[in-house]
Design a protein around this motif. Structure first.
Motif, PDB file in Angstrom:
ATOM      1  N   ALA A 382       0.594  -1.151   0.061  1.00 52.55           N
ATOM      2  CA  ALA A 382       0.351   0.211  -0.299  1.00 52.55           C
ATOM      3  C   ALA A 382       0.882   1.523   0.199  1.00 52.55           C
ATOM      4  O   ALA A 382       1.150   2.086  -0.876  1.00 52.55           O
ATOM      5  CB  ALA A 382      -1.221   0.001   1.747  1.00 52.55           C
ATOM      6  N   ASP A 411      -5.872   1.776   0.293  1.00 53.02           N
ATOM      7  CA  ASP A 411      -5.005   3.367   0.531  1.00 53.02           C
ATOM      8  C   ASP A 411      -5.609   3.916  -1.355  1.00 53.02           C
ATOM      9  O   ASP A 411      -6.369   2.984  -1.298  1.00 53.02           O
ATOM     10  CB  ASP A 411      -3.506   2.461  -0.141  1.00 53.02           C
ATOM     11  CG  ASP A 411      -4.276   1.841  -1.383  1.00 53.02           C
ATOM     12  OD1 ASP A 411      -3.990   1.874  -2.724  1.00 53.02           O
ATOM     13  OD2 ASP A 411      -3.698   0.270  -1.567  1.00 53.02           O
ATOM     14  N   GLY A 415      -4.712   2.294  -8.020  1.00 52.33           N
ATOM     15  CA  GLY A 415      -5.812   1.207  -8.219  1.00 52.33           C
ATOM     16  C   GLY A 415      -4.899   0.509  -9.135  1.00 52.33           C
ATOM     17  O   GLY A 415      -3.771  -0.009  -9.736  1.00 52.33           O
ATOM     18  N   ILE A 416      -5.411  -0.801  -9.347  1.00 54.19           N
ATOM     19  CA  ILE A 416      -5.525  -1.788 -10.233  1.00 54.19           C
ATOM     20  C   ILE A 416      -6.597  -1.917 -11.227  1.00 54.19           C
ATOM     21  O   ILE A 416      -7.994  -2.385 -10.995  1.00 54.19           O
ATOM     22  CB  ILE A 416      -4.878  -3.479  -9.726  1.00 54.19           C
ATOM     23  CG1 ILE A 416      -4.198  -3.054  -8.731  1.00 54.19           C
ATOM     24  CG2 ILE A 416      -4.324  -3.912 -10.201  1.00 54.19           C
ATOM     25  CD1 ILE A 416      -4.043  -3.666  -7.422  1.00 54.19           C
ATOM     26  N   ARG A 430       3.213  -9.211 -11.704  1.00 55.83           N
ATOM     27  CA  ARG A 430       3.557  -7.862 -11.820  1.00 55.83           C
ATOM     28  C   ARG A 430       2.810  -6.831 -12.959  1.00 55.83           C
ATOM     29  O   ARG A 430       2.655  -6.965 -13.788  1.00 55.83           O
ATOM     30  CB  ARG A 430       5.075  -7.739 -11.759  1.00 55.83           C
ATOM     31  CG  ARG A 430       5.946  -8.533 -10.624  1.00 55.83           C
ATOM     32  CD  ARG A 430       7.099  -7.413  -9.778  1.00 55.83           C
ATOM     33  NE  ARG A 430       7.161  -6.565  -9.872  1.00 55.83           N
ATOM     34  CZ  ARG A 430       7.329  -4.815  -9.340  1.00 55.83           C
ATOM     35  NH1 ARG A 430       8.677  -5.083 -10.737  1.00 55.83           N
ATOM     36  NH2 ARG A 430       6.918  -4.142  -8.699  1.00 55.83           N
ATOM     37  N   THR A 441       9.151  -8.693  -6.980  1.00 56.05           N
ATOM     38  CA  THR A 441       9.324  -9.198  -7.432  1.00 56.05           C
ATOM     39  C   THR A 441       7.569 -10.238  -8.338  1.00 56.05           C
ATOM     40  O   THR A 441       7.800 -11.639  -8.290  1.00 56.05           O
ATOM     41  CB  THR A 441      10.298 -10.819  -6.279  1.00 56.05           C
ATOM     42  OG1 THR A 441       9.244 -10.713  -5.598  1.00 56.05           O
ATOM     43  CG2 THR A 441      11.365 -10.273  -6.038  1.00 56.05           C
ATOM     44  N   GLY A 444       5.100 -11.245  -3.186  1.00 51.15           N
ATOM     45  CA  GLY A 444       4.368 -11.206  -1.638  1.00 51.15           C
ATOM     46  C   GLY A 444       3.139 -10.654  -1.715  1.00 51.15           C
ATOM     47  O   GLY A 444       3.107 -11.652  -0.502  1.00 51.15           O
ATOM     48  N   ALA A 446       1.164 -13.473  -3.289  1.00 50.96           N
ATOM     49  CA  ALA A 446       1.082 -14.889  -3.510  1.00 50.96           C
ATOM     50  C   ALA A 446       1.479 -15.737  -2.072  1.00 50.96           C
ATOM     51  O   ALA A 446       0.906 -16.693  -1.619  1.00 50.96           O
ATOM     52  CB  ALA A 446       2.339 -15.174  -4.529  1.00 50.96           C
ATOM     53  N   PHE A 472      -7.492  -4.074   0.079  1.00 52.48           N
ATOM     54  CA  PHE A 472      -6.708  -5.484   0.362  1.00 52.48           C
ATOM     55  C   PHE A 472      -7.013  -5.737   2.184  1.00 52.48           C
ATOM     56  O   PHE A 472      -7.233  -5.497   2.460  1.00 52.48           O
ATOM     57  CB  PHE A 472      -5.588  -5.922   0.309  1.00 52.48           C
ATOM     58  CG  PHE A 472      -4.600  -5.691  -0.897  1.00 52.48           C
ATOM     59  CD1 PHE A 472      -4.913  -6.880  -1.776  1.00 52.48           C
ATOM     60  CD2 PHE A 472      -4.577  -4.462  -1.729  1.00 52.48           C
ATOM     61  CE1 PHE A 472      -4.198  -7.123  -3.011  1.00 52.48           C
ATOM     62  CE2 PHE A 472      -3.828  -4.735  -3.150  1.00 52.48           C
ATOM     63  CZ  PHE A 472      -4.251  -5.690  -3.998  1.00 52.48           C
TER      64      PHE A 472
HETATM   65  P1  ADP Z   1       5.357  -7.337  -5.821  1.00 44.39           P
HETATM   66  O1  ADP Z   1       6.409  -7.875  -5.330  1.00 44.39           O
HETATM   67  O2  ADP Z   1       5.321  -6.458  -7.328  1.00 44.39           O
HETATM   68  O3  ADP Z   1       4.561  -5.871  -4.856  1.00 44.39           O
HETATM   69  P2  ADP Z   1       3.505  -7.969  -5.084  1.00 44.39           P
HETATM   70  O4  ADP Z   1       2.880  -9.941  -4.502  1.00 44.39           O
HETATM   71  O5  ADP Z   1       3.426  -8.090  -3.212  1.00 44.39           O
HETATM   72  O6  ADP Z   1       4.377  -8.139  -5.726  1.00 44.39           O
HETATM   73  O7  ADP Z   1       1.845  -7.678  -6.012  1.00 44.39           O
HETATM   74  C1  ADP Z   1       1.772  -7.952  -7.087  1.00 44.39           C
HETATM   75  C2  ADP Z   1       1.544  -6.554  -7.906  1.00 44.39           C
HETATM   76  O8  ADP Z   1       0.338  -6.359  -7.676  1.00 44.39           O
HETATM   77  C3  ADP Z   1       2.670  -5.574  -7.627  1.00 44.39           C
HETATM   78  O9  ADP Z   1       3.659  -5.836  -8.484  1.00 44.39           O
HETATM   79  C4  ADP Z   1       1.877  -4.427  -8.331  1.00 44.39           C
HETATM   80  O10 ADP Z   1       1.486  -4.623  -9.684  1.00 44.39           O
HETATM   81  C5  ADP Z   1       0.063  -4.606  -7.658  1.00 44.39           C
HETATM   82  N1  ADP Z   1      -0.191  -4.276  -6.684  1.00 44.39           N
HETATM   83  C6  ADP Z   1      -0.144  -5.131  -5.169  1.00 44.39           C
HETATM   84  N2  ADP Z   1      -0.692  -4.081  -3.738  1.00 44.39           N
HETATM   85  C7  ADP Z   1      -1.583  -3.188  -4.954  1.00 44.39           C
HETATM   86  C8  ADP Z   1      -1.574  -1.716  -4.264  1.00 44.39           C
HETATM   87  N3  ADP Z   1      -1.188  -1.577  -3.083  1.00 44.39           N
HETATM   88  N4  ADP Z   1      -2.002  -0.942  -5.121  1.00 44.39           N
HETATM   89  C9  ADP Z   1      -1.375  -0.997  -6.505  1.00 44.39           C
HETATM   90  N5  ADP Z   1      -0.763  -1.903  -7.146  1.00 44.39           N
HETATM   91  C10 ADP Z   1      -0.616  -3.251  -6.183  1.00 44.39           C
END
Ligand code: ADP
Length: 480
Positions: A382, A411, A415-416, A430, A441, A444, A446, A472
């Motif tokens: 976040a 947060d 956004g996604i 990612r 990577t 996180g 997963a 989340f």
């Molecule tokens: P990373 O190491 O890339 O952060 P994560 O598994 O934690 O790997 O997250 C996977 C992907 O999800 C991230 O690369 C990011 O693009 C997206 N993501 C995760 N949390 C957020 C968030 N709070 N806001 C926006 N995108 C997010």
């Protein structure tokens, strides 16, 4: 005239001649004695003619009856479709004919038996072939890959349900029609044609082709092979279409992962190396600078450790060898600890960290360290994916109706998109845009999913809207 008729006539003539001769000799003898009454000759001649006609009638009647019996027996054989032997009484000649006829009938009977056996054999083979055909069709229909079979005239012979859905046609309606008019994808039609025209000498080939499925482009591996009949002639083409979109994505993810991990490992390692060299070269003259260098080295080493731990933890949970130490605990404990640890990171980015922790006492049965790790990953993300000036709110609570404890991390970040949202919990995934803005990577989330769902029988979810931020949350069953 037949032999029987000729023999019959000869017998009649001989009988007539014999009787006439006897009569002639008698008449001559009586004439010589002159005591033959007048008219007697005519009476005797009349009797002889009558006897001759009677013999003829009896003879022909006998032959006719035997013939009728033979005809009857042959008729019975024809009706019953059973060939047997013909029985008839009569003259020697007739017996000759009957014997010849019986020889013919015996040969015919043998021939019919052989034909019947051949027919039975063919029926069995046809039944086996039909059963095998059904079997093969059932296999083809049950597989998830799309299968199309055409004949040597490029007409559709078979297409399974997957092919119908992918290519948007009804196999039943397209059966025995040229694929030109059935399959709308020109490349696929061309590939089938080419394979057929190259003939049985052509090897099985695999062609990658992008097809639109439900409005989305998907990559397919099309395997094309010729079907060769037992006598060596080409009898058609089989095309199997396998969706390899996901495999390609995974291959791409793995490549990205290797480069990300290398990058992630390289950056702290390079930094550690640089600071160690500076210390060795005596570039840190005062104690305070040396302390700063030590701190940087320690934090970079921590970063390395985190990355390696994440990878190890995921593989341990997946392999089922991760032992969870589950004990009754409240969610507030690990969440508070995460907020303390993340506060400097948030402050450095000018992000407001808000906590809304539930005062209600409730317990879940969980592994403290694992839950701490999951919350840390969510809160770090976040902060990582929220631009400076944004807010991260962490909430804990309880949903008594559903019997679950809930933790939410919301947060006001980037956004996604809906497309990426479906994959963010996948390993190594990612979001392309965010990977430009922050290092990571793709492990996180997963790990969060593994910890909450596989280890603690809980549930993780996310709601997000591009430009408006993400939320989340996870929930765990509360202890009664
Ligand atoms: P990373 O190491 O890339 O952060 P994560 O598994 O934690 O790997 O997250 C996977 C992907 O999800 C991230 O690369 C990011 O693009 C997206 N993501 C995760 N949390 C957020 C968030 N709070 N806001 C926006 N995108 C997010």
């Amino acid at each position: 005239m037949t032999i029987a008729k000729r023999l019959g006539l000869a017998t009649i003539v001989l009988v007539a001649l014999g009787v006439s001769s006897a009569y002639y000799v008698t008449v001559m003898a009586l004439r010589a004695r002159n005591d033959l009454p007048a008219g007697y000759t005519y009476v005797v001649l009349g009797l002889i003619a009558g006897a001759t006609v009677l013999v003829m009638v009896m003879f022909w009647h006998g032959i006719g009856r035997a013939m009728r019996r033979i005809v009857d027996q042959l008729g019975t054989m024809t009706r019953s479709r059973q060939v047997g032997l013909v029985m008839a009484e009569g003259t020697e000649e007739l017996q000759c004919v009957v014997r010849a006829l019986n020889e013919l009938l015996t040969t015919l009977n043998g021939e019919m038996d052989r034909l019947r056996a051949d027919k039975r054999e063919l029926e069995i083979q046809a039944r086996i072939a039909a059963a095998e055909k059904h079997h093969v069709e059932a296999i083809i229909y049950s597989i998830s890959d799309a299968v199309i079979v055409t004949n040597r005239f490029d007409e559709l012979l078979l297409a399974n349900e997957a092919a119908e859905k992918l290519l948007g046609f009804r196999a039943e309606a397209g059966l025995r029609k040229n694929i030109d008019g059935v399959i709308s994808d020109g490349t696929l039609v061309r590939l089938i044609r080419e394979t057929r025209s190259q003939g049985k000498g052509s090897h099985r080939k695999i062609v990658e082709h992008v097809l639109s499925h439900r409005g989305e482009p998907r990559t397919y591996n099309i395997t094309l092979s010729c079907v060769v009949a037992p006598h060596g002639e080409l009898s058609g083409v089989v095309a199997v279409l396998r969706d390899v979109t996901r495999e390609k994505e995974i291959a791409q993810m793995k490549t990205d992962f290797v480069s990300n991990v290398s990058h992630e490992l390289k950056t702290p390692l390079a930094s550690i190396k640089a600071y160690v060299e500076m210390l060795v070269d005596g570039e840190a003259e005062d104690e305070q600078t040396r302390r700063e260098f030590y701190d940087i080295i320690a934090s970079e080493a921590d970063r390395l450790n985190r990355l390696i731990q994440n990878m190890l933890n995921i593989s341990r949970i997946e392999a089922g060898v991760m032992k969870a130490n589950r004990e009754p605990m409240g969610l507030t404990g690990p969440v508070k600890q995460v907020l303390d640890v993340a506060a400097p990171q948030a402050a450095a980015k000018n992000i407001k960290l808000v906590d809304r922790l539930s005062p209600v006492y409730y317990q879940v049965e969980a592994d403290y360290d694992m839950i701490y790790q999951a919350v840390l990953n969510l809160v770090s993300n976040a902060i990582k994916y929220t631009p400076s000036g944004g807010t991260v709110t962490v909430t804990t609570g309880v949903d008594e109706a559903r019997g679950v404890a809930v933790c939410e991390v919301a947060d006001t970040g980037a956004g996604i998109s809906a497309k990426d949202l479906a994959h963010v919990f996948d390993k190594f995934y990612r979001v392309r845009e965010s990977s430009k803005s922050a290092q990571g990577t793709g492990l996180g989330l997963a790990l969060v999913k593994q910890i909450i769902e596989s280890v603690h029988d809980g549930n993780v979810s996310v709601v997000s809207e591009p430009g408006k931020g993400s939320k989340f949350s996870f929930e765990l069953p509360i202890l009664n």
